[in-house]
Design a protein around this motif. Structure first.
Motif, short mmCIF file in Angstrom:
data_model
loop_
_atom_site.label_atom_id
_atom_site.label_comp_id
_atom_site.label_asym_id
_atom_site.label_seq_id
_atom_site.Cartn_x
_atom_site.Cartn_y
_atom_site.Cartn_z
N THR A 271 43.02 43.76 46.47
CA THR A 271 43.67 44.17 45.23
C THR A 271 44.56 43.06 44.70
O THR A 271 45.06 42.23 45.46
CB THR A 271 44.53 45.44 45.46
N GLU B 298 40.03 49.80 38.33
CA GLU B 298 41.41 49.53 37.95
C GLU B 298 42.25 50.79 38.13
O GLU B 298 41.87 51.87 37.66
CB GLU B 298 41.50 49.05 36.49
N SER C 54 34.57 47.13 41.53
CA SER C 54 36.01 47.32 41.59
C SER C 54 36.47 48.29 40.50
O SER C 54 35.83 48.45 39.46
CB SER C 54 36.73 45.98 41.43
N VAL D 144 41.06 55.60 42.35
CA VAL D 144 41.52 54.63 43.33
C VAL D 144 42.22 55.34 44.48
O VAL D 144 41.95 55.05 45.67
CB VAL D 144 42.46 53.61 42.66
N GLU E 124 43.73 45.96 40.07
CA GLU E 124 42.31 46.17 40.34
C GLU E 124 42.09 46.27 41.84
O GLU E 124 42.62 45.47 42.61
CB GLU E 124 41.50 45.02 39.75
N PHE E 125 41.30 47.27 42.25
CA PHE E 125 41.02 47.51 43.67
C PHE E 125 39.52 47.39 43.91
O PHE E 125 38.72 47.93 43.15
CB PHE E 125 41.49 48.90 44.10
N HIS E 126 39.18 46.69 45.01
CA HIS E 126 37.79 46.58 45.43
C HIS E 126 37.68 47.09 46.86
O HIS E 126 38.38 46.61 47.75
CB HIS E 126 37.30 45.13 45.35
N ASN F 40 52.46 43.82 45.04
CA ASN F 40 51.31 44.34 45.78
C ASN F 40 51.76 45.07 47.04
O ASN F 40 51.25 46.16 47.36
CB ASN F 40 50.36 43.20 46.15
#
Length: 409
Positions: free
Chosen positions: A343, A377, A375, A398, A347-349, A175
């Motif tokens: 994240t 991806e 979210s 993203v 996956e990102f929110h 990450n």
């Protein structure tokens, strides 16, 4: 050439070898030296005792009072009669986003602020940017040299079966590498004029406390990366209406562990005298092997969203209390806006919180605002195929959203 007896006989090493063999069979004669030394009171030690001394535990005399652990009872200096509800990095709220809304007195808006939406729609990028982002994914997911033992993988149908342990890049390192490389690409696009007004800090801690319906709420959270700015984010224009979710018969503090030992303090990691101390964006990593419910079940999508809201809320409250301009009714004269990105490496929110009030009671007229969308991806799968890095399901949305968040001011 093969080493034979005749060849070795012509070498002087043969003579040395035979000499040591002959001398090794000699029996040392008693000279009486040891007995004479003992008469003189001198101790005789063998070579083994000198070269390999026996080491045993040694007793150390401690001068003064020893440090004893503080008992976790009423004698503890941080003991409170009323138990406080604790929220940290490793737990989530059982009710997910609706419970987070009620707990923080926040209404939900299912879109980003207008300036971010326009930046996402009108953003122009060079043709090579997608390839650079994909290289960043490869570098963080596959090409890094770290090899550590990964968490155990369990089969749902066979929970008692132990699969072979896998080695690879740790979750936290994947990450961090991915976020750092994406931020590097964004800073190149932004240029020095924007990057000079931003500062990036890793592993920051926030502590704060609030009171809601006679319950004490203690928040101790960590931000894996914080972007601070020389200028605070502007308040979001417009008036937004909405109602809080109905949790009846559940209470807003359900699944928050209770503790009698806690500290009612406020901590923001950057002093307010520093020019670049305004919170801009906080990144938080989600690891399903570390973060979970109190009853051990997997984290749901709504609980994932609620964690993002609480992270941004704690940062905003800690900053508001540090500035010290909180009226008695809790309504801030100047709202504090904080962006949050959560994240798990894939996956990102994204979310934006506007803190308008610290009054969390149900009858409060002023509400806080939480802008977010579902979210997204970044990719579906990243692996090796025929010995080469391969990525499936790459989504450029993203990076566009992350770039809009960074440029927002």
């Amino acid at each position: 050439m093969r080493l034979t007896n005749k060849l070795y006989a012509q070498h002087i090493g043969w003579h040395f070898k035979k000499h040591w063999q002959v001398q090794g069979r000699r029996v040392p004669k008693e000279t009486g030296a040891a007995a004479e030394l003992l008469k003189m009171g001198l101790q005789v030690k063998s070579t083994d005792e000198v070269l390999n001394p026996k080491s045993g535990p040694q007793l150390i005399d401690i001068v003064g009072a020893t440090i004893k652990p503080i008992p976790e009872d009423e004698s503890h200096p941080n003991w409170h009669k009323a138990a406080g509800h604790i929220f940290g990095d490793n737990n989530v709220l059982l009710g997910g986003l609706p419970q987070s809304q009620v707990l923080t007195n926040t209404i939900e808006i299912n879109s980003f602020p207008r300036q971010i939406e326009d930046a996402i729609a009108n953003g122009q990028f060079p043709k090579t940017i997608d390839r650079c982002v994909q290289n960043a994914i490869f570098s963080s997911q596959l090409l890094d040299a770290q090899q550590v033992k990964l968490p155990k993988v369990k089969l749902v149908d066979r929970p008692a079966y132990n699969l072979p342990r896998l080695y690879g890049i740790s979750h936290e390192r994947r990450n961090r590498l991915l976020v750092n490389k994406l931020m590097f690409e964004i800073e190149k696009l932004a240029g020095r004029s924007v990057a000079v007004r931003r500062k990036l800090i890793d592993n920051v801690t926030f502590h704060t406390f609030l009171t809601k319906d006679n319950d004490t709420l203690i928040f101790n959270v960590t931000g894996d990366k914080l972007i601070s700015s020389t200028r605070a984010l502007d308040a979001i224009k417009g008036k937004f209406n909405g109602d809080l979710p109905d949790l009846y018969p559940m209470k807003s503090t359900v699944s928050m562990p209770k503790q009698h030992i806690y500290m009612e303090n406020n901590f923001y990691p950057i002093r307010k005298e520093i020019a670049c101390s305004h919170p801009h964006t906080i990144f938080t990593f989600f690891n399903k092997s570390v973060v979970g419910n109190v009853h051990g079940s997997e984290v749901s999508k709504t609980q994932f969203y609620g964690r993002s809201l609480l992270k941004a809320f704690v940062v905003a409250v800690a900053r508001a209390k540090q500035l010290g301009d909180v009226p008695t009714n809790g309504v801030l004269q100047k709202p504090i806006v904080v962006q949050c990105i959560q994240t798990n490496g894939q996956e990102f929110h994204f979310g934006v919180l506007q803190l308008n009030t610290l009054n969390l009671s149900a009858d409060s007229i002023t509400k806080n605002y939480w802008f977010h969308r579902p979210s997204v991806e970044l990719f579906t799968e990243c692996c090796y195929q025929t010995g080469r890095p391969h990525i499936d399901g790459y989504n450029s949305e993203v990076f566009r959203t992350l770039n809009a968040f960074y440029h927002n001011s």
